[in-house]
Enzyme design. Sequence first.
Site, PDB file in Angstrom:
ATOM      1  N   ARG A   1       0.851  -1.204   0.000  1.00 51.81           N
ATOM      2  CA  ARG A   1       0.000   0.000   0.000  1.00 51.81           C
ATOM      3  C   ARG A   1       0.883   1.249   0.000  1.00 51.81           C
ATOM      4  O   ARG A   1       0.607   2.221  -0.698  1.00 51.81           O
ATOM      5  CB  ARG A   1      -0.938  -0.004   1.226  1.00 51.81           C
TER       6      ARG A   1
ATOM      7  N   LYS B   1     -12.288  14.203   6.356  1.00 52.86           N
ATOM      8  CA  LYS B   1     -13.432  13.762   5.552  1.00 52.86           C
ATOM      9  C   LYS B   1     -14.267  12.728   6.297  1.00 52.86           C
ATOM     10  O   LYS B   1     -13.713  11.865   6.988  1.00 52.86           O
ATOM     11  CB  LYS B   1     -12.951  13.151   4.241  1.00 52.86           C
TER      12      LYS B   1
ATOM     13  N   GLU C   1     -19.410  14.494   3.158  1.00 56.50           N
ATOM     14  CA  GLU C   1     -19.680  13.645   1.990  1.00 56.50           C
ATOM     15  C   GLU C   1     -20.966  12.847   2.191  1.00 56.50           C
ATOM     16  O   GLU C   1     -20.951  11.781   2.804  1.00 56.50           O
ATOM     17  CB  GLU C   1     -18.507  12.680   1.750  1.00 56.50           C
TER      18      GLU C   1
ATOM     19  N   LYS D   1     -18.724  17.180  -0.596  1.00 59.72           N
ATOM     20  CA  LYS D   1     -18.346  16.127  -1.559  1.00 59.72           C
ATOM     21  C   LYS D   1     -19.589  15.292  -1.869  1.00 59.72           C
ATOM     22  O   LYS D   1     -19.861  14.292  -1.212  1.00 59.72           O
ATOM     23  CB  LYS D   1     -17.232  15.262  -0.942  1.00 59.72           C
TER      24      LYS D   1
HETATM   25  C1  5MM Z   1     -11.235   6.169  -1.776  1.00 59.42           C
HETATM   26  O1  5MM Z   1     -12.356   5.523  -1.175  1.00 59.42           O
HETATM   27  C2  5MM Z   1     -12.846   6.173  -0.004  1.00 59.42           C
HETATM   28  C3  5MM Z   1     -12.853   5.268   1.168  1.00 59.42           C
HETATM   29  O2  5MM Z   1     -13.767   4.235   1.067  1.00 59.42           O
HETATM   30  P1  5MM Z   1     -13.881   3.107   2.231  1.00 59.42           P
HETATM   31  O3  5MM Z   1     -14.026   3.794   3.554  1.00 59.42           O
HETATM   32  O4  5MM Z   1     -15.092   2.343   1.823  1.00 59.42           O
HETATM   33  O5  5MM Z   1     -12.639   2.277   2.179  1.00 59.42           O
HETATM   34  C4  5MM Z   1     -14.218   6.808  -0.306  1.00 59.42           C
HETATM   35  O6  5MM Z   1     -14.774   7.462   0.803  1.00 59.42           O
HETATM   36  C5  5MM Z   1     -13.992   7.809  -1.372  1.00 59.42           C
HETATM   37  O7  5MM Z   1     -13.302   8.909  -0.836  1.00 59.42           O
HETATM   38  C6  5MM Z   1     -15.268   8.317  -1.991  1.00 59.42           C
HETATM   39  O8  5MM Z   1     -16.265   7.337  -2.081  1.00 59.42           O
HETATM   40  C7  5MM Z   1     -14.943   8.807  -3.390  1.00 59.42           C
HETATM   41  O9  5MM Z   1     -14.315   7.781  -4.105  1.00 59.42           O
HETATM   42  P2  5MM Z   1     -14.869   7.429  -5.551  1.00 59.42           P
HETATM   43  O10 5MM Z   1     -14.129   6.184  -5.956  1.00 59.42           O
HETATM   44  O11 5MM Z   1     -16.349   7.222  -5.397  1.00 59.42           O
HETATM   45  O12 5MM Z   1     -14.547   8.634  -6.400  1.00 59.42           O
END
Ligand code: 5MM
Length: 341
Positions: free
Chosen positions: A50, A140, A181, A223
């Site tokens: 990662r 966030k 968000e 967001k």
């Molecule tokens: C990058 O993914 C973020 C974290 O997700 P998990 O908590 O489920 O692991 C997620 O919050 C992300 O910031 C948003 O959904 C925007 O990502 P996308 O892929 O929808 O642009």
Amino acid sequence: MSLLPPLKSLNDIATYIVADGKGILAADESNPTCSKRFDSISVESTEDSRRDYREILFTSKGMNGNIGGTILFDETIRQRSIGGVLLTDIIYSQGSLPGIKVDKGLNPFNESDSETLTQGLDDLDERCFEYRKLGAKFTKWRAVINIGADAPTQECIDANMDALAQYAKIAQKNNMVPIVEPEILMDGEHSAEDCLNASSRSLKSLFNFLDNYNVDITGTLLKPNMITAGSNNPDQISEDEVASLTLECLKQHVPDGLPGIAFLSGGQSDIKATHHLDAMNKMGGGPWKLTFSYGRALQQSALKTWLGKAENKEAAQAAFSHRALMNRLAASGKWSPDLEN
Ligand code: 5MM
């Protein structure tokens, strides 16, 4: 380290992140989500893999000038590069501000099997205090709203938006800009009208709660999802329809004083996500900056190019830099499909 302007207030930070077409790289995948992404390229997800992957993204040329903020997961904000440099310092040196995901994921809402409530308020103040010391300038929190037969219920919307507003207040108390968000999931067969309805109800509730808790809107970023039909609905609407419905919804609910709206991509293809953002800005946008905070739509091509191999590093960086630039152009309404070739 690159010279950042003095960022004295929350409004200075929020404004910096979205200035001049810049947007946000969402690299805050939790470890289970990162494993899912790495499974798709048959790479084992470990602390080192990662780190390697994220170091590739953060040292890409395209970070500079295109990415105003980078959202990290708890593990990443503490990590150093293979050469021993804090990843947060690399991000700063690219002119990007590090931010941190502070929610703790989803639990079922009222024992429902279709609705969830985001967790993480209990020790949030202490965690924010530490993250600020680790260099985070913003935070966030993601609330997830599902569209289904009997969902979303108003109770679930209100519980999630209440938590988002409480989170935002605590982040600001710790001198960090909150990104709020409220994600209406694309999963399902629902229509764009259903998405518009759920998004409107959520945004209305969110801005009521933010007002109730006296959150400083000028030091907050939103967001949201765009207004689209569900991903399993064969009747998709055009890019211009997505753009105009999304603008209509945002103009109805989002106060003018908010510095910026940075969309999530939510499972849209990378080009669609860029196209929709560009269409909104070509239509004249709104009183706020309209930009991107993409995870998958910024990273997908880089991930598929990297494949976990050191020799693919430069090609993966080129893929990421290209998407970062395309999205900055879209955030200024200056993208066109032929720039993709
Ligand atoms: C990058 O993914 C973020 C974290 O997700 P998990 O908590 O489920 O692991 C997620 O919050 C992300 O910031 C948003 O959904 C925007 O990502 P996308 O892929 O929808 O642009």
